[in-house]
Design an enzyme around this catalytic site. Structure first.
Site, PDB file in Angstrom:
ATOM      1  N   HIS A   1       6.734 -32.412  15.617  1.00 43.10           N
ATOM      2  CA  HIS A   1       7.131 -33.210  16.776  1.00 43.10           C
ATOM      3  C   HIS A   1       6.034 -33.267  17.829  1.00 43.10           C
ATOM      4  CE1 HIS A   1      10.154 -35.414  18.886  1.00 43.10           C
ATOM      5  NE2 HIS A   1      10.175 -34.602  19.912  1.00 43.10           N
TER       6      HIS A   1
ATOM      7  N   TYR B   1       9.322 -42.218  29.537  1.00 42.24           N
ATOM      8  CA  TYR B   1      10.180 -41.331  28.758  1.00 42.24           C
ATOM      9  C   TYR B   1      11.642 -41.704  29.020  1.00 42.24           C
ATOM     10  CZ  TYR B   1      12.258 -37.179  26.696  1.00 42.24           C
ATOM     11  OH  TYR B   1      13.038 -36.338  25.924  1.00 42.24           O
TER      12      TYR B   1
ATOM     13  N   SER C   1       9.335 -39.698  21.203  1.00 42.54           N
ATOM     14  CA  SER C   1      10.673 -39.112  21.017  1.00 42.54           C
ATOM     15  C   SER C   1      11.729 -39.974  21.706  1.00 42.54           C
ATOM     16  CB  SER C   1      10.625 -37.688  21.565  1.00 42.54           C
ATOM     17  OG  SER C   1      11.613 -36.952  20.940  1.00 42.54           O
TER      18      SER C   1
ATOM     19  N   ASP D   1       8.326 -32.889  11.234  1.00 43.41           N
ATOM     20  CA  ASP D   1       9.025 -33.075  12.513  1.00 43.41           C
ATOM     21  C   ASP D   1      10.509 -32.831  12.271  1.00 43.41           C
ATOM     22  OD1 ASP D   1       9.119 -35.638  15.139  1.00 43.41           O
ATOM     23  OD2 ASP D   1      10.172 -33.721  14.864  1.00 43.41           O
TER      24      ASP D   1
HETATM   25  O1  LIG Z   1      16.825 -31.033  21.237  1.00 41.66           O
HETATM   26  C1  LIG Z   1      16.200 -30.506  22.135  1.00 41.66           C
HETATM   27  N1  LIG Z   1      15.773 -31.165  23.227  1.00 41.66           N
HETATM   28  C2  LIG Z   1      15.932 -32.618  23.333  1.00 41.66           C
HETATM   29  C3  LIG Z   1      14.874 -33.315  22.499  1.00 41.66           C
HETATM   30  O2  LIG Z   1      13.975 -32.691  21.949  1.00 41.66           O
HETATM   31  N2  LIG Z   1      14.964 -34.657  22.359  1.00 41.66           N
HETATM   32  C4  LIG Z   1      15.980 -35.522  22.964  1.00 41.66           C
HETATM   33  C5  LIG Z   1      15.792 -36.861  22.264  1.00 41.66           C
HETATM   34  C6  LIG Z   1      14.716 -36.696  21.255  1.00 41.66           C
HETATM   35  C7  LIG Z   1      13.978 -35.429  21.611  1.00 41.66           C
HETATM   36  C8  LIG Z   1      12.787 -35.682  22.530  1.00 41.66           C
HETATM   37  O3  LIG Z   1      12.887 -36.553  23.393  1.00 41.66           O
HETATM   38  O4  LIG Z   1      11.799 -34.910  22.439  1.00 41.66           O
HETATM   39  O5  LIG Z   1      15.856 -29.173  22.150  1.00 41.66           O
HETATM   40  C9  LIG Z   1      16.560 -28.338  21.204  1.00 41.66           C
HETATM   41  C10 LIG Z   1      17.667 -27.658  21.954  1.00 41.66           C
HETATM   42  C11 LIG Z   1      17.570 -26.292  22.264  1.00 41.66           C
HETATM   43  C12 LIG Z   1      18.595 -25.662  22.947  1.00 41.66           C
HETATM   44  C13 LIG Z   1      19.718 -26.391  23.333  1.00 41.66           C
HETATM   45  C14 LIG Z   1      19.811 -27.753  23.035  1.00 41.66           C
HETATM   46  C15 LIG Z   1      18.775 -28.386  22.345  1.00 41.66           C
END
Ligand SMILES: O=C(NCC(=O)N1CCC[C@H]1C(=O)O)OCc1ccccc1
Length: 711
Positions: A681, A475, A556, A642
Site C-alpha cells: 500500500h 485525499y 487509496s 497491497d
Molecule cells: O483501514 C485502515 N485505515 C483506513 C485506510 O487505510 N483506508 C481507508 C480507505 C482506503 C484506505 C486508505 O485511504 O489508505 O487502517 C486499518 C485499521 C486499523 C485499526 C482500526 C481500523 C482500521
C-alpha cells in the site's frame, strides 16, 4: 497520438440482484490473486504499460534528477529510552532508514538496527516498535513487501542480540510493555487460516489480545482479551504511565471506540477481567496520561474539534467528567502528550497549519505557544518522566527542522537541534501560498499553492490560456488532514515542468474537525468530489492553468476521489494518477480490513448505503463521453502485496475502462495500469521503488500531456 491497443480481457456473465437492481460483475474472476488467469492479466497489462513508459525519451534524465535530489540525509527526532538516545537516519538513498543509538546527545552514534541487511532489495521494513520501560529490551515489528502483516522480534539493547522467539500473525497491533519489563500486550489473528503474506484478500476477523513473555515461545502466550461475539472489532491496549492499569480500546471501523480498563495482576496467566467505561460507539477516546484513577483522554465527545477531559475510573459517569482543556471554537486539538511530569504538549491544527503549545496538566491552562513557521509538526518525542522534548517541523519548502526543548529552563527557549538541507534545492526560488475558494455549495475551502517564483503570473487579459502543468492532489476522507509537508518529488515536479502544485483541503478530512469529516462522508461523500472539481475550476478561472494541463493525483481513498472525478468530469482534467485506489464500492468491505471503512462509505449490504455508493463507485460509473470529449490520460498504480486496498480494485477498474472506452473514437489518451511486485500500500516502501514509481509517474505525465522537461 496513435490509439493504444489494450489486452483483451475476458468478461463473464457474473451478475447479482442487489437491493433491487441487477449488477453485472464481469471481472469478478480478477478477485482471485492466485489464478493463472489473473497472473496472466498482470503480465499482459504491464506488457502494455512498461513500453509506454520507456518510450519517454527523458525517463532516464528524470530518474537521474530524482535520484540526485533525493540523496539528502533524513533524520527523525531523537528519542530517549532508559539512559540512551535513539534516532532514525537515512543518508539519502538507503532503502530503509537506519536506527542509531547514542549514550548521550553528543555521543558517537552507533548502528542499533539496520533493516537494510534484512533483505537484499530493501523490502523488509520496521513497522511499529516499543522499548521496555527501562530501555533494556526493544520490541519491533517487521513488515515484508509492504504488507500490513508484521512479525514481532525482541532485541537486548546492551548486546544487540535478538531473543529467539518471533511472534507471527500480527496485524493492526499496538505493542505495550508491562512495567516489570517482562513482556508485551499485542493483537494477534490466531485463527487466520492460510498464508498471511499480504497477497491474500480474506477478511481480517477475530483479532485477540495476547500477553507475550520475552524469551518464551509464542505458543505459551496468554490470551488476555477477546470479543468472540464481535469478530470485526480491533483491540488496542496500552499500559498506563504509572504501570498499574491496562487501558483497552475497541474499534469496529475507522471512527469511534469503546474504552475498558483493568488493574494489572502481578502475574499475567489468564484472561484479564475488564471494566467498561465507554460502552457506545459515538466518539473517539484516546488515553493521554493518568494520576491514580483519574485519566486524561482526548475526545471529540461533545466537541467536534476535540477537547481533553478527565475521567475518574472509579466514577466514570459522564456527568462526573471534568473538562481539562475545552474545545477550541475553530482550531482542532490534533494530539496531546504529557511531559516533565506536570505539562501537556498540545498540537492544534489552525487553518491547516500546526500550532504547538504547552499547557498545565493540573489546570489545563495555556502556558506558552512555541514559535513555528507556516507548516506542520511531523515528529515528536518526549515522556512524562522526561524533562526535555524534541519536535520536528516541516513544510512544502522546509525539508525538516528538529527542535530541542529543555523544560527545566526559564524562560523556555527551543533550540534548533538539526536542520535538514538539500544540495541543489534553493527554497527561495519557490513560493507557497494558502488561498480559499468556494465549493459548489458556497463552503470556503482552503488550498495550498506551491510554485516557482518565476511562474507566469495569471494575467487576466492575455488571450492564450495559461498552460502551467498543475498537479492537483487530494485525499478527502477518514478525518485525515493534509497539512503542508516536504516532498522532494513535488519540488522536482515544479522544477522539471515549471509547474504548480495545488493541494485543496477538501471535506472528509479532519482540517476543521469532526464537522469537516462528517460533511465529506456517508451521504455527504459527493461534497468531496465537488470540492475537488471546484478546486480545478478555481485554478482555471484564476487563469493559473487549463483542463488539459491539470493532473489529478490521489492514493487509496484519494484514488477513489480521482476515479470518481474522472468519471464525473472527464472534460476537466488532462491526466489522472490513481494510486492503490478503492474502485469497487459495492465490494470493498469483503476484503482484508475493508469493512473498517464503512464509517466513511457506509455498509453496501444496507440498501440506502448501497444506492449511495453505487452512484459514485468508479467501477460502476464509467460513461462514454460525448463525441468530442475523451477521458484524461490515466495511470492506475497498485501492487501485489497491497493488503490494505487489495489490487483487485484497480484490476477491475482498468478492465472496465478499456471495455467501455477503447472503441470511443475520441479516446486517444492512454488508459494504463502499473502493477508492482514485492510492494504494498505504500508503508515501508524502499527508496529504490519510490524513485522508480515517481520516475514512471512523471514519464507518464510528460508523455501523455506532451510536456517538455526543463533541466
Ligand atoms: O483501514 C485502515 N485505515 C483506513 C485506510 O487505510 N483506508 C481507508 C480507505 C482506503 C484506505 C486508505 O485511504 O489508505 O487502517 C486499518 C485499521 C486499523 C485499526 C482500526 C481500523 C482500521
Amino acid at each position: 497520438s496513435v490509439r493504444m491497443e489494450y489486452p483483451k480481457i475476458r468478461r463473464d456473465d457474473t451478475a447479482e440482484e442487489l437491493h433491487g437492481i441487477k449488477v453485472a460483475d464481469p471481472y469478478r474472476w480478477l478477485e482471485d490473486p492466485d489464478s493463472e488467469e489473473t497472473k496472466k492479466f498482470v503480465e499482459a497489462q504491464n506488457a502494455v504499460t512498461t513500453p509506454y513508459l520507456e518510450k519517454c525519451t527523458v525517463r532516464e534524465a528524470i530518474k537521474a534528477k530524482l535520484t540526485r535530489l533525493w540523496d539528502y540525509p533524513k533524520y527523525s527526532c531523537p528519542f530517549r529510552r532508559g539512559s540512551r538516545y535513539f534516532f532514525f537516519m537515512n543518508t539519502g538513498l538507503q532503502n530503509q532508514s537506519v536506527m542509531y543509538v547514542q549514550d548521550s546527545l553528543e555521543g558517537e552514534p552507533r548502528v542499533f538496527l539496520d533493516p537494510n541487511i534484512l533483505s537484499e532489495d530493501g523490502t523488509v521494513a520496521i513497522s511499529g516498535s516499543a522499548f521496555s520501560e527501562d530501555g533494556q529490551i526493544f520490541a519491533y515489528g517487521l513488515s515484508s513487501s509492504g504488507s500490513d502483516w508484521i512479525t514481532v522480534h525482541f532485541k537486548k539493547v546492551s548486546t544487540g542480540e535478538d531473543y529467539p522467539e518471533v511472534l507471527k500473525k500480527v496485524k493492526f497491533s499496538s505493542l505495550s510493555w508491562t512495567h516489570d519489563h517482562k513482556g508485551i500486550f499485542y493483537g494477534r489473528y490466531i485463527d487466520h487460516e492460510g498464508r498471511s503474506d499480504g497477497t491474500e484478500t480474506i477478511s481480517n476477523e477475530n483479532q485477540k489480545l495476547f500477553y507475550h513473555r520475552v524469551g518464551t515461545p509464542q505458543k505459551e502466550d496468554v490470551l488476555v482479551v477477546e470479543f468472540p461475539e464481535h469478530p470485526k472489532w480491533l483491540i488496542g491496549a496500552e499500559v498506563t504511565d504509572c504501570g498499574t492499569h491496562l487501558i483497552v480500546t475497541t474499534e469496529q471501523d475507522c471512527r469511534d471506540n469503546l474504552v475498558y480498563h483493568a488493574k494489572l495482576p502481578t502475574t499475567i496467566d489468564a484472561k484479564i477481567p475488564l471494566t467498561c467505561i465507554i460502552n457506545v460507539f459515538e466518539a473517539d477516546y484516546e488515553y493521554i496520561t493518568n494520576d491514580g484513577s483519574v485519566c486524561v483522554f482526548r475526545t471529540n465527545k461533545g466537541a467536534p474539534n476535540y477537547r481533553l477531559v478527565k475521567i475518574d475510573l472509579a466514577d466514570p459517569a459522564p456527568e462526573k467528567w471534568k473538562t481539562l482543556v475545552p474545545e477550541h471554537p475553530k482550531d482542532v486539538l490534533d494530539w496531546a502528550a504529557c511531559v516533565h511530569q506536570d505539562k501537556l504538549v498540545i498540537c492544534y491544527i489552525s487553518d491547516v497549519k500546526s500550532v504547538l503549545q504547552l499547557h498545565s496538566l493540573a489546570t489545563g491552562k495555556h502556558l506558552t505557544t512555541l514559535p513555528l513557521d507556516i507548516g506542520t509538526i511531523s515528529g515528536y518525542s518526549g515522556k512524562r518522566h522526561h524533562s526535555e522534548m524534541f519536535y520536528q517541523f516541516t513544510s512544502f519548502l522546509t525539508p525538516g527542522t528538529i527542535f530541542h526543548l529543555d523544560l527545566t529552563q526559564q524562560p523556555l527557549k527551543p533550540k534548533v537541534f538539526r536542520e535538514i538541507k538539500i544540495e541543489g534545492f534553493d527554497p527561495t526560488q519557490f513560493q507557497m501560498r494558502q488561498v480559499f475558494y468556494s465549493g459548489k455549495d458556497g463552503t470556503r475551502i482552503p488550498m495550498f499553492l506551491v510554485h516557482g517564483k518565476d511562474l507566469p503570473q495569471p494575467t487576466l487579459n492575455t488571450q492564450d490560456a495559461p498552460n502551467t502543468p498543475t498537479l492537483l492532489y487530494g485525499y478527502g476522507g477518514f478525518n485525515i488532514s493534509i497539512q503542508p509537508y516536504f516532498s522532494i518529488s513535488r519540488v522536482i515536479f515544479l522544477q522539471i515542468f515549471k509547474g504548480l502544485v495545488a493541494i485543496p483541503n477538501i471535506r472528509g478530512g479532519g482540517e476543521y474537525g469532526e464537522s469537516w469529516h462528517n460533511s465529506g462522508r456517508l451521504f455527504n461523500k459527493q461534497n468531496v468530489f465537488n470540492d475537488f472539481q471546484s478546486a480545478a475550476e478555481y485554478l482555471i478561472r484564476e487563469r493559473y492553468t487549463q483542463p488539459s494541463r491539470i493532473i489529478i493525483q490521489g492514493g487509496s481513498n484519494g484514488g477513489l476521489l480521482v476515479g470518481a472525478c474522472m468519471n464525473q468530469r472527464p472534460d476537466l482534467f488532462g491526466a489522472v494518477i490513481a494510486q492503490v485506489g478503492v474502485m469497487d464500492m459495492l465490494r470493498f468491505h469483503k476484503f482484508t480490513i475493508g469493512y473498517a471503512w464503512c464509517s466513511d462509505y457506509g455498509n453496501p449490504d444496507e440498501r440506502e448505503n448501497f444506492h449511495n455508493v453505487h452512484k459514485y463507485s468508479p467501477l460502476h460509473n464509467i460513461k462514454v463521453p460525448s463525441d468530442k470529449v475523451q477521458y484524461p490520460a490515466t495511470l492506475l498504480l497498485t501492487a501485489d502485496h497491497d493488503d490494505r486496498v487489495v489490487p483487485l480494485h484497480s484490476f477491475k477498474f482498468i478492465s472496465e475502462l478499456h471495455y467501455r472506452l477503447s472503441s470511443h473514437a475520441a479516446q486517444t489518451n492512454p488508459l494504463l495500469i502499473r502493477i508492482e511486485t514485492k510492494a504494498g500500500h505504500g508503508g515501508g516502501k524502499p527508496t529504490s521503488k519510490i524513485i522508480e514509481e515517481h520516475t514512471d509517474i512523471y514519464s507518464f505525465v510528460m508523455q501523455a500531456l506532451g510536456l517538455e522537461a526543463h533541466n
